[in-house]
Design a protein around this motif. Structure first.
Motif, PDB file in Angstrom:
ATOM      1  N   LYS A 199       3.392  -2.564  -2.204  1.00  0.00           N
ATOM      2  CA  LYS A 199       2.817  -1.672  -3.213  1.00  0.00           C
ATOM      3  C   LYS A 199       3.874  -1.356  -4.263  1.00  0.00           C
ATOM      4  O   LYS A 199       5.027  -1.069  -3.940  1.00  0.00           O
ATOM      5  N   GLN A 200       3.464  -1.399  -5.528  1.00  0.00           N
ATOM      6  CA  GLN A 200       4.372  -1.049  -6.612  1.00  0.00           C
ATOM      7  C   GLN A 200       4.434   0.470  -6.759  1.00  0.00           C
ATOM      8  O   GLN A 200       3.426   1.162  -6.650  1.00  0.00           O
ATOM      9  N   GLY A 201       5.659   0.985  -6.975  1.00  0.00           N
ATOM     10  CA  GLY A 201       5.842   2.423  -7.063  1.00  0.00           C
ATOM     11  C   GLY A 201       5.161   3.040  -8.270  1.00  0.00           C
ATOM     12  O   GLY A 201       4.867   2.368  -9.267  1.00  0.00           O
ATOM     13  N   ASP A 202       4.927   4.371  -8.180  1.00  0.00           N
ATOM     14  CA  ASP A 202       4.266   5.078  -9.281  1.00  0.00           C
ATOM     15  C   ASP A 202       5.236   5.387 -10.414  1.00  0.00           C
ATOM     16  O   ASP A 202       4.907   5.208 -11.588  1.00  0.00           O
ATOM     17  N   LEU A 203       6.441   5.874 -10.073  1.00  0.00           N
ATOM     18  CA  LEU A 203       7.409   6.252 -11.100  1.00  0.00           C
ATOM     19  C   LEU A 203       8.264   5.075 -11.542  1.00  0.00           C
ATOM     20  O   LEU A 203       8.479   4.864 -12.728  1.00  0.00           O
ATOM     21  N   LEU A 204       8.766   4.319 -10.585  1.00  0.00           N
ATOM     22  CA  LEU A 204       9.611   3.163 -10.885  1.00  0.00           C
ATOM     23  C   LEU A 204       8.888   1.887 -10.465  1.00  0.00           C
ATOM     24  O   LEU A 204       8.207   1.860  -9.449  1.00  0.00           O
ATOM     25  N   PRO A 205       9.035   0.800 -11.243  1.00  0.00           N
ATOM     26  CA  PRO A 205       8.311  -0.447 -10.942  1.00  0.00           C
ATOM     27  C   PRO A 205       8.954  -1.242  -9.817  1.00  0.00           C
ATOM     28  O   PRO A 205       9.215  -2.432  -9.949  1.00  0.00           O
ATOM     29  N   THR A 206       9.248  -0.568  -8.692  1.00  0.00           N
ATOM     30  CA  THR A 206       9.828  -1.254  -7.545  1.00  0.00           C
ATOM     31  C   THR A 206       8.744  -1.499  -6.508  1.00  0.00           C
ATOM     32  O   THR A 206       7.787  -0.736  -6.390  1.00  0.00           O
TER      33      THR A 206
ATOM     34  N   ASN B 200       7.567  -1.896  -2.572  1.00  0.00           N
ATOM     35  CA  ASN B 200       7.905  -1.438  -1.235  1.00  0.00           C
ATOM     36  C   ASN B 200       6.841  -1.927  -0.255  1.00  0.00           C
ATOM     37  O   ASN B 200       5.651  -1.996  -0.590  1.00  0.00           O
ATOM     38  N   VAL B 201       7.272  -2.244   0.956  1.00  0.00           N
ATOM     39  CA  VAL B 201       6.347  -2.693   2.001  1.00  0.00           C
ATOM     40  C   VAL B 201       5.767  -1.472   2.702  1.00  0.00           C
ATOM     41  O   VAL B 201       6.510  -0.609   3.178  1.00  0.00           O
ATOM     42  N   ARG B 202       4.463  -1.379   2.758  1.00  0.00           N
ATOM     43  CA  ARG B 202       3.769  -0.240   3.375  1.00  0.00           C
ATOM     44  C   ARG B 202       2.679  -0.759   4.320  1.00  0.00           C
ATOM     45  O   ARG B 202       2.151  -1.855   4.147  1.00  0.00           O
ATOM     46  N   TRP B 203       2.351   0.085   5.308  1.00  0.00           N
ATOM     47  CA  TRP B 203       1.271  -0.221   6.258  1.00  0.00           C
ATOM     48  C   TRP B 203      -0.010   0.440   5.744  1.00  0.00           C
ATOM     49  O   TRP B 203      -0.100   1.649   5.633  1.00  0.00           O
ATOM     50  N   PHE B 204      -1.015  -0.358   5.379  1.00  0.00           N
ATOM     51  CA  PHE B 204      -2.252   0.133   4.787  1.00  0.00           C
ATOM     52  C   PHE B 204      -3.356   0.147   5.832  1.00  0.00           C
ATOM     53  O   PHE B 204      -3.413  -0.739   6.716  1.00  0.00           O
ATOM     54  N   GLY B 205      -4.212   1.162   5.722  1.00  0.00           N
ATOM     55  CA  GLY B 205      -5.371   1.280   6.593  1.00  0.00           C
ATOM     56  C   GLY B 205      -6.572   1.773   5.804  1.00  0.00           C
ATOM     57  O   GLY B 205      -6.490   2.775   5.083  1.00  0.00           O
ATOM     58  N   LEU B 206      -7.718   1.071   5.940  1.00  0.00           N
ATOM     59  CA  LEU B 206      -8.932   1.408   5.191  1.00  0.00           C
ATOM     60  C   LEU B 206      -9.877   2.143   6.120  1.00  0.00           C
ATOM     61  O   LEU B 206     -10.300   1.610   7.164  1.00  0.00           O
TER      62      LEU B 206
ATOM     63  N   ASN C   8     -13.961   5.962   2.739  1.00  0.00           N
ATOM     64  CA  ASN C   8     -13.784   5.834   1.293  1.00  0.00           C
ATOM     65  C   ASN C   8     -12.335   5.991   0.862  1.00  0.00           C
ATOM     66  O   ASN C   8     -12.067   6.192  -0.315  1.00  0.00           O
ATOM     67  N   VAL C   9     -11.390   5.930   1.782  1.00  0.00           N
ATOM     68  CA  VAL C   9      -9.979   6.165   1.460  1.00  0.00           C
ATOM     69  C   VAL C   9      -9.143   5.014   2.005  1.00  0.00           C
ATOM     70  O   VAL C   9      -9.352   4.557   3.144  1.00  0.00           O
ATOM     71  N   LEU C  10      -8.196   4.561   1.185  1.00  0.00           N
ATOM     72  CA  LEU C  10      -7.224   3.540   1.585  1.00  0.00           C
ATOM     73  C   LEU C  10      -5.881   4.244   1.763  1.00  0.00           C
ATOM     74  O   LEU C  10      -5.205   4.591   0.800  1.00  0.00           O
ATOM     75  N   PHE C  11      -5.503   4.500   3.033  1.00  0.00           N
ATOM     76  CA  PHE C  11      -4.250   5.182   3.352  1.00  0.00           C
ATOM     77  C   PHE C  11      -3.108   4.167   3.397  1.00  0.00           C
ATOM     78  O   PHE C  11      -3.315   2.989   3.723  1.00  0.00           O
ATOM     79  N   TYR C  12      -1.885   4.641   3.107  1.00  0.00           N
ATOM     80  CA  TYR C  12      -0.713   3.792   3.317  1.00  0.00           C
ATOM     81  C   TYR C  12       0.409   4.624   3.936  1.00  0.00           C
ATOM     82  O   TYR C  12       0.642   5.769   3.565  1.00  0.00           O
ATOM     83  N   TYR C  13       1.075   4.009   4.941  1.00  0.00           N
ATOM     84  CA  TYR C  13       2.118   4.644   5.736  1.00  0.00           C
ATOM     85  C   TYR C  13       3.408   3.848   5.608  1.00  0.00           C
ATOM     86  O   TYR C  13       3.404   2.661   5.257  1.00  0.00           O
ATOM     87  N   LYS C  14       4.520   4.489   5.932  1.00  0.00           N
ATOM     88  CA  LYS C  14       5.793   3.782   5.958  1.00  0.00           C
ATOM     89  C   LYS C  14       5.898   2.917   7.207  1.00  0.00           C
ATOM     90  O   LYS C  14       6.422   1.800   7.152  1.00  0.00           O
TER      91      LYS C  14
ATOM     92  N   SER D 191      -1.135  -1.460  -7.937  1.00  0.00           N
ATOM     93  CA  SER D 191      -0.818  -2.885  -7.793  1.00  0.00           C
ATOM     94  C   SER D 191      -0.376  -3.155  -6.365  1.00  0.00           C
ATOM     95  O   SER D 191       0.551  -2.521  -5.860  1.00  0.00           O
ATOM     96  N   LEU D 192      -1.040  -4.111  -5.718  1.00  0.00           N
ATOM     97  CA  LEU D 192      -0.757  -4.464  -4.331  1.00  0.00           C
ATOM     98  C   LEU D 192      -0.524  -5.965  -4.236  1.00  0.00           C
ATOM     99  O   LEU D 192      -0.962  -6.737  -5.091  1.00  0.00           O
ATOM    100  N   SER D 193       0.173  -6.374  -3.173  1.00  0.00           N
ATOM    101  CA  SER D 193       0.464  -7.800  -2.958  1.00  0.00           C
ATOM    102  C   SER D 193       0.409  -8.084  -1.475  1.00  0.00           C
ATOM    103  O   SER D 193       1.018  -7.372  -0.670  1.00  0.00           O
ATOM    104  N   ALA D 194      -0.335  -9.154  -1.109  1.00  0.00           N
ATOM    105  CA  ALA D 194      -0.453  -9.581   0.277  1.00  0.00           C
ATOM    106  C   ALA D 194       0.510 -10.724   0.554  1.00  0.00           C
ATOM    107  O   ALA D 194       1.046 -11.348  -0.358  1.00  0.00           O
ATOM    108  N   SER D 195       0.711 -10.995   1.857  1.00  0.00           N
ATOM    109  CA  SER D 195       1.647 -12.059   2.229  1.00  0.00           C
ATOM    110  C   SER D 195       1.041 -13.440   2.034  1.00  0.00           C
ATOM    111  O   SER D 195       1.748 -14.390   1.699  1.00  0.00           O
ATOM    112  N   THR D 196      -0.266 -13.583   2.219  1.00  0.00           N
ATOM    113  CA  THR D 196      -0.933 -14.872   2.046  1.00  0.00           C
ATOM    114  C   THR D 196      -2.169 -14.692   1.177  1.00  0.00           C
ATOM    115  O   THR D 196      -2.678 -13.569   0.994  1.00  0.00           O
ATOM    116  N   ALA D 197      -2.665 -15.802   0.679  1.00  0.00           N
ATOM    117  CA  ALA D 197      -3.872 -15.756  -0.148  1.00  0.00           C
ATOM    118  C   ALA D 197      -5.093 -15.370   0.688  1.00  0.00           C
ATOM    119  O   ALA D 197      -5.999 -14.682   0.194  1.00  0.00           O
TER     120      ALA D 197
END
Length: 534
Positions: free
Chosen positions: A36-43, A45-51, A54-60, A106-112
């Motif tokens: 996931k791309q950061g909100d303040l800085l365009p860095t 970070n790898v996060r654990w997402f869970g759907l 109606n909410v997409l949560f993300y954890y460290k 902005s999100l990015s997965a490991s595979t297509a």
């Protein structure tokens, strides 16, 4: 989202119970790692997402109970639906965006394949919610049951109930907008403070850089001189520490062993005069530490310390000259099981810090060149008016002389060993290879040009007084190389010429011998060594 729920509970615009501090972790429809791309800085970070719903949560981490954040895909009234877009040419591979109003995640997965699965499940969830809302609206507009008979009531009652319902709706709507406004102000304030902090850090760096550049050259040199002096002290402490460990862990236990499983003569060859080097280095370190005992100032001297002790550094001559013999003895000892067991036990000592015996033995060989480099840097950053400048120059010159002397003696020793080795391998030689003062300068394959102009592969040995041409022949049984003597060229009063890819040697009696060397680098190296002997 979590911050919004807490604000809603404080403003109490609904009749629901307050949100507990620790909510149970929801059951996810899909979960996995995403970038996931950061909100303040365009860095990224790898996060654990869970759907979930109606909410997409993300954890460290997947085991965390509290999410780091959340992405709301749609609200309860169905006014906001998040859309999913695939980004084919993004900064990251397999990238896709979740757009919710003005917010863009902005999100990015490991595979297509994983990217497509996430997009499909989000779209499917949104489609189901839209169909559910559309059916509920149709059923509200077109009731399935027949209309009930209208019961006439006074006009005042109808108008009063309608006004109450309208007031209740408007009051809730105002509170929702107020809560959203508070949340937006809080987020904007946090972003503003982060930007101010980043700007202040950058300004401080720029200001400090300008201050450093505006310093006078004298202060710059004084700062560099102090840093180099501290490096001399710290590296000397580290060097003595490692020599002490080598003596305690390896030298003393091996020297004091009573069993004859490990040959004592090989042990003495391995360590050479290392104990004497340790005694000298301890005294040298004490002399350096005395200069730092009262702190450091620009006129503190170090050159005289080196001048007093530099004559004793000739102890390194014997150690460096015997280093190759030490490694050969070490290889022989490794074949002894008792020696291998000793090395394994010593390796378990935490003081070694994964260093093995050869790592300790190479340190004295590397120390003298390091002294020369440090003295050169210290003298370069010392003002000429400083009383330490001239002493550093003398110490640097003497250190270079010692280094050259040690290298020359080692070269002579290696040359003598090689000549004695060739003495039994060259057949048909007219004279003995060994001669007092003879040194081997270079050896290697060449092509000797014969009388008809055809090149003949040979193996040449260039000494400081002659050049011997041989024919190399490999022995199949012993798997060694023998040399058959062909010709000998005296290097006294010989003329050397380079013609194309050939080097011509014209002797005193007029005889010309030509060597053909196809590679430019090899030909240049041979020519340089030949000219140095002429």
């Amino acid at each position: 989202g979590q911050m919004l729920r807490s604000l809603q509970s404080k403003l109490s615009f609904t009749k629901e119970s307050p949100v507990p501090k620790k909510e149970p972790k929801p059951k996810f429809l899909k979960e996995g790692w995403l970038q996931k791309q950061g909100d303040l800085l365009p860095t990224w970070n790898v996060r654990w997402f869970g759907l979930a719903d109606n909410v997409l949560f993300y954890y460290k981490n997947p085991k965390d109970d509290e999410p780091m954040g959340e992405i709301i895909l749609y609200d309860e009234r169905g006014k906001i639906f998040a859309s999913v877009m695939s980004i084919d040419k993004g900064k990251k591979p397999n990238m896709f965006n979740v757009v919710q109003g003005r917010a863009n995640f902005s999100l990015s997965a490991s595979t297509a394949e994983e990217k497509q699965e996430w997009m499909d499940v989000i779209r499917k969830l949104n489609d189901q919610k839209q169909r559910y809302l559309s059916r509920s609206q149709v059923s509200f507009i077109q009731p399935a049951s027949p209309p009930r008979p209208v019961v006439t009531q006074p006009m005042e009652t109808k108008s009063t109930d309608g006004l109450k319902a309208m007031f209740h709706y408007l009051s809730n709507e105002k509170k929702v907008k107020k809560c959203q406004s508070v949340a937006r102000r809080f987020i904007h304030r946090r972003r503003y403070l982060a930007l101010v902090k980043a700007a202040s850090t950058f300004t401080a760096w720029v200001t400090g850089n300008k201050v450093r550049q505006s310093l006078p050259p004298v202060l710059k040199k004084a700062t560099h001189r102090k840093n180099i002096a501290m490096e001399i002290l710290q590296t000397e402490r580290s060097y003595v520490h490692h020599l002490t460990l080598c003596d305690e862990i390896f030298v003393q236990p091996l020297m004091s062993r009573q069993d004859k499983a490990i040959p004592s003569d090989l042990i003495r060859i391995i360590f050479s005069n290392l104990p004497f080097l340790l005694m000298f280095q301890v005294e040298f370190l004490n002399s350096i530490e005395e200069r730092f005992s009262e702190g450091w100032h620009p006129h503190r001297k170090l050159g005289d310390v080196f001048l007093k002790k530099i004559s004793q550094m000739k102890l390194y001559t014997q150690y460096i000259k015997d280093y190759d013999k030490s490694m050969d003895a070490f290889k022989k000892c490794v074949e002894v099981p008792a020696f291998l067991n000793f090395l394994e036990n010593a390796k378990k000592d935490p003081r070694c810090n994964l260093l093995e015996l050869p790592d300790f033995l190479i340190m004295p060989v590397q120390r003298l060149p390091r002294y020369e480099m440090l003295l050169k840097d210290l003298q370069r950053h010392t003002e000429e008016a400083n009383p330490d400048c001239q002493q550093l120059l003398k110490a640097l010159e003497q250190m270079k002389e010692i280094t050259l002397s040690i290298n020359e003696e080692k070269r002579h020793a290696d040359s003598l060993v090689r000549i004695l080795e060739l003495k039994g391998k060259v057949k048909g030689s007219a004279r003995d290879l060994y001669s007092p003062g003879r040194l081997l300068v270079r050896e290697g394959p060449l092509h000797l040009v014969t009388g008809d102009g055809t090149p003949k592969a040979i193996y040449a040995f260039l000494f400081n007084d002659q050049m011997m041409c041989t024919k190399a022949k490999k022995q199949r049984i012993q798997n060694t190389i023998r040399f058959n003597y062909l010709v000998n060229i005296s290097m006294k009063q010989v003329e050397i010429q380079e013609v194309g890819d050939q080097i011509k040697l014209k002797e005193k009696d007029g005889k010309v011998t030509s060597f053909q060397i196809f590679e430019n680098k090899v030909r240049t190296a041979w020519l340089k060594d030949l000219l140095s002997l002429n």
